[in-house]
Every structure is written in C-alpha cells, then in structure tokens.
Design an enzyme around this catalytic site. Sequence first.
Site, PDB file in Angstrom:
ATOM      1  N   ASP A  36     -68.708 -50.361 -74.443  1.00 36.45           N
ATOM      2  CA  ASP A  36     -69.478 -51.505 -73.949  1.00 36.45           C
ATOM      3  C   ASP A  36     -68.596 -52.758 -73.900  1.00 36.45           C
ATOM      4  OD1 ASP A  36     -71.499 -49.748 -73.927  1.00 36.45           O
ATOM      5  OD2 ASP A  36     -72.729 -50.735 -75.466  1.00 36.45           O
ATOM      6  N   ALA A  37     -67.728 -52.882 -74.917  1.00 36.72           N
ATOM      7  CA  ALA A  37     -66.880 -54.085 -74.984  1.00 36.72           C
ATOM      8  C   ALA A  37     -65.914 -54.121 -73.799  1.00 36.72           C
ATOM      9  CB  ALA A  37     -66.113 -54.093 -76.294  1.00 36.72           C
ATOM     10  N   GLU A  38     -65.362 -52.943 -73.468  1.00 35.56           N
ATOM     11  CA  GLU A  38     -64.430 -52.896 -72.318  1.00 35.56           C
ATOM     12  C   GLU A  38     -65.171 -53.234 -71.019  1.00 35.56           C
ATOM     13  OE1 GLU A  38     -61.187 -49.485 -73.057  1.00 35.56           O
ATOM     14  OE2 GLU A  38     -63.206 -48.942 -73.683  1.00 35.56           O
ATOM     15  N   ASP A  40     -67.830 -55.121 -70.789  1.00 36.83           N
ATOM     16  CA  ASP A  40     -68.110 -56.566 -70.809  1.00 36.83           C
ATOM     17  C   ASP A  40     -66.889 -57.371 -70.384  1.00 36.83           C
ATOM     18  OD1 ASP A  40     -70.651 -56.116 -71.558  1.00 36.83           O
ATOM     19  OD2 ASP A  40     -70.317 -56.484 -73.700  1.00 36.83           O
ATOM     20  N   LYS A 118     -92.949 -34.608 -61.718  1.00 40.46           N
ATOM     21  CA  LYS A 118     -93.591 -35.765 -61.096  1.00 40.46           C
ATOM     22  C   LYS A 118     -93.482 -36.940 -62.067  1.00 40.46           C
ATOM     23  CE  LYS A 118     -97.710 -37.283 -58.742  1.00 40.46           C
ATOM     24  NZ  LYS A 118     -97.780 -38.560 -59.440  1.00 40.46           N
TER      25      LYS A 118
END
Length: 677
Positions: A36-38, A40, A118
């Site tokens: 996640d840091a990369e 960001d 569905k």
Amino acid sequence: MPQISEPITSRITALRKQLDYHNYLYYVLDAPEISDAEYDTLFRQLQELERQHPELDSSLSPTHRIGGAVARGFKPVTHSLPMLSLNNAFSEDEVAAFDQRVSEALGNAKTEYAVEPKFDGLAISLLYINGEFVSGATRGDGDTGEDVSANLRTVRAIPLRLFTEHPPERLEVRGEVVMLKRDFETLNAKQLALEGKPFANPRNAAAGSLRQLNPAITAKRRLHFFAYGIGQCTGWQLPLTHAEIMNQLATWHFPVTDMRQVVTGIDGLLSFYHRTAALRAQLPFDIDGVVYKVNVITQQQKLGFVSRAPRFALAHKFPAEEASTCLVSIEIQVGRTGALTPVAHLEPVVVGGVTVTHATLHNADEIQRKNLKIGDWVIVRRAGDVIPEIVSVVLSRRPIDAQDFVMPKRCPVCGSHVVRLPGEAIARCTGGLFCPAQRKQALWHFASRRAMYIDGLGDKLIEQLVDRGLVHDPADLYTLTATQLEVLPRMGEKSARNIVTAIAHSRQTTLARLVYALGIRHVGEQTAKDLAQQFGSLSMLMSADEPALLAIPDVGPAVACAVREFFAEVHNRTVIDKLLAAGISYPAPTAEKHMGLAGKTFVLTGSLTGMSRDQARAAIEAYGGKVVGSVSKNTDYVVTGDAPGSKLQQAHAFNITVLDETQYLKLLEQASGEFNA
Ligand code: 9MJ
C-alpha cells in the site's frame, strides 16, 4: 502556453498506467504486487505532477477516484439500449418450464446455458468511447437512469480505460455495484460510532453510497463491481456466446465472477443452483439467486423479448432472507451461566423458506440501539444457518400502544436478583444452580455430544426430570432407573431402558470430556483438553493453584480464575464427589504414550477421504497436537482435503506447511513412533 517537456507528459502517462495496473491487481484480481505504501508513493507523485501541470489533467486519471465536485442532483440519462429486467423463478418447476419453452423454441434436445450468481446490488451501465470511460448510470426504470459518473469513477474495480489497443468505438458494459460483506460491517460500525443510522444490508449500503451527491463520500465507501453483460456495442465484432463475452470483459480488466460456468439442460441448471446455494453463506458478497442465460447469442436473438424481459434468461431466486412481521412480545431466556437473553417472539413468518417465530435480541442495549418496542412491525433476517435476527423496525407502522421493553430486576425463572456488572452488556441471574433454568442448561451441556455424550437425553426430557424433582445435579442422572423414566410422558419402556444404558455407558469417559462437561466458565472443549493433558487427573486439577494453571499455554487469568472459583465452591466439590462415587472413570495418563506432535498446531480444511473431521482431529490430539479453527502465524500445519476453503490461501500467505491427506497420514505415522521402527 508554456512548453511542457516531453518527459513530464510521458512520466504522467506512465504513472497513470502503472496505477491503473496496480488498481486492477488489487481490486479485481485480489492479488497486489506492491505494498500500500508503494502504491501511495506512486499516487502522490502523480498528484504532484498534475498539480504542477493542470493542463495535463484528465478525468481518466486514477487521482480522480477519490471524489470530485459535489453535485446538486443527478442528471437523467437515457440508455441507448434499455436495461432489461429478468423474469424470476422461485421453484424448480418454473425452471423446468423455462428450459422446456426455450428448448422447444430452439429445437434443441438440450440447451446450453451460461450460468452465474445473481449479485444483490445495484444495476448500472458504463459507457466507454474508444476505450475510455465516459459516463455511467443507474438502471432507473430501465429506459432512463441517473448519471452517477462521478461516483462510479471512485469505484476502483471499474476500469477507467479498457485494457486493449483496439477498443470498440462505443461500448456499454452492464453489471452490478455491490458492497462486500466485510466492508458493510466496517461501514455500519463506523456509522454507529458516529451515531449515524446503520444500513439494513449491503445492497442498501451500496445503493446509498452510489447515490451520494458528494463523490468523496462514495470514494470512502469501498464499493465493488461485477460485470455481467454488454449493452450497445459498435465498431467491434461481438463473440458468438455469452461465455466468450464474459471472457472478453475479463480481458479488458473488468471484474467478472469466477463462479460462472457453461452447463446443459435442466440438470445442469439445478445442480448449479444447489452448488451456489451451498456456497452462499461463505461468499464475501450477497447474492440472491442465480441467473441462467442461453449461451449462444444467435439463439438469444431468436428467442427475443417479452415486454421488458428477455425470453432467453431467467433469475432463479433463493428463498427471501428477509421478511417483515410483528414483534408480539419479548421474553427472557436464562442461560447456563445465568445470562438473561431477551428473545423476540414474532408473528410466524416464512423467511428463507423456513417459518420463523423467534429471533435473538442479544441484550438490552441491542433493543435500545434498534429502537424496538413490543408491538412494532419489524424486518427479520435469516441468512444460511444462522439464528434469525431483527434487522430494523418499520417506524412508519409503529402502533400507538407499542410498549418499551424493561429488563426485569428479578430472574423470571427463580426470582433471584438480576445483576449487570459495570462495563458488561449482559444481565445475569444470581441464582446459580438454585435456578432451575441454569440447572437445566447445565445438565443439557453435561449430557451433550462433546461432553459426556448421553444419547437421547435431550432438552425436553431434562425439563421433565428437573421439573419433577428427579434430578438436581448431573450426578443424580446416574441413580435414575428405567422404572422412574417409563412413567414420563412420551416415554416407552424401551426408550427408558435405552436412556439408562446410555447414561451407564457415559461412565467410561475421558478426563477432557469430564472437565468440559462440568461447565466451568471460559472452559471450552480445547481448554478442557489442555487442562486434562497437563494435570492428568481430576484431583490434580482441583488442587492446582493459579500459577500452575497460568503455566499452561493459552490459559489466561480469566480461565485460571474461573477454574479456581469453580473448585472452591463447596457445592461443586460435592457434585464431583457424587459423580466419582457413581462410578465415573477415565483412563489414567500413560507414560509411554507417544507425543510426537506435542506443541504442534494444525488447521484442517476440506474433506479427507479416509476419515471424518472428528477422527482427524482425534488422531492429532492423540499424539499431543492441537487443532484450531483458523490459520495464523502460529499454525504449524494446514491439512487439506477435497475442496479446501480460503484457509489454504491463508496458509500460503503465512508460508505454512501444507499437507495433503497422504502427507498427513505419514506425519501421524512418524508421530506414533512407528515410522522409524
Ligand atoms: C445479476 N444481478 O447478477 C443479470 N445479474 O442480465 C446477472 N443480472 C442480467 N445478469 C440481463 N448476473 C439483465 C440482468
């Protein structure tokens, strides 16, 4: 106009491509390649370049997924091809009639169908021109929907660009916006913390979030999307089957369900329905049925439409999981530990194919939180095998004489005082085993399958035995005679004898079962096994002090304290003496036992061919190992059988040794000491 250097334009393009790609990996494939840091860092680099060069900004940039300007209202949008509704079927007969109609019209012996779950969300249509996302709209009445483009842009699973060099000129993609169950739970917890109104279900949460006038709020709501078809499409050759269209959508980086299949005939349809129904509770999103579509597009065209629905498709719905009914009264149940649980008595109503008359209310706070009054009209939900619950109250139908619920000050069964300790949600009866309700529950637990396993001693019989004063504590069971039982209602001579035999058989047990059967607070099956293994005899356990108890891994202060308190109680010691005098016995621990799996923790997933789950568990425990329910970094082995669940993926994620059935059996053999012999 200032000259923009080529490297900046290319850098911006490259960053957008990279972010699109990582979005796809994360939100569609659920398989991120960067942290996640990369992500960001890349995101902020792009944001900064776009800030410095506003002339290079684009509505397709991933930076716009966090929400743009607040809208005053939604513009109406006319769909270029109407968004159809599906005909519904609620029974297998209706499905058979559908298949027969279709096959006869097409002259097929057996028709080929594309089948899919569905999704229970909000239908939308996305417009792409030359591969770029232009706008998106809700279904509305099928002809005209609302333009929710700004909000859809924030849904990370929706590609802003088709992943292809040769896109159609104009393409409408149809699908469903949903909220995953876990995101729904998180959202509702947040709503409650902020004193906001919780959403009744993920579909309402998805719809409410998509129709937010402020896209920044939509962006925070974590919506997901599944594509299931194409509307208008020009400048591109459509494939010949629905299945190929779905594959094409996946190639363009749309999320499409991997539960989709191609089947033939009524058997294929119904077996997909049943398989999907069995998976329903475990799925990360809500579905309300399955959809059958004739696979071959020319066959679809031949069948055509009747009013607003295609003749070539059918939604086979699961029985509704929610229904509305009247809350007739709230009664109090007293549990084994004295917990007073309010239970809603409902006007009988069919939910999910089952008649529901009761729903759990957990505690007084829950009643207050849901703003329930006796006499209210309520929405009841029953999902899978879980106990029905009241989702919400229909305030508009509240009768003027609706009454507040008040938790009683005295136990409704024995009249003892009710206490609610500070910080606890649960009110408790202080009567202990003086309270017949607690006594009945304690007896039921004592006799249950995983405790002493007294076959045939169910709650109805226990009720009679306690009410007639025949049994006060578990030890009294062992002096019961067939003559005493025979005279009870619905009890014949034979069943009375069977029960006496079952009680007699339960005398030979294990220490772990006996400890579990005593019903000590906080001592579940696993803790009972740990205690039994550590102390080897009941007298050793009874005289164990707190440090000795705390020395056992997984035994914390709450358990240690509960064990000490239980054995300090004279009444409990008397019952134990009576039990031992009645001949309860367990094998003494054997010194030569092989404990080759001591300290090892196992998780089982999928079904093994050669043994049941219980047998597999018993085998591991016999060699000192432990079986737990979920994978963590402390797990040593994950044993996989047929159709393993998500635990297998978790095992890979934690880098834990995975054993198939053969490897597992080999390990057992080694643990028994026989392997090297
Ligand atoms: C849902 N709701 O999952 C369709 N749907 O096809 C699927 N809806 C549909 N297909 C044509 N899987 C109209 C609606």
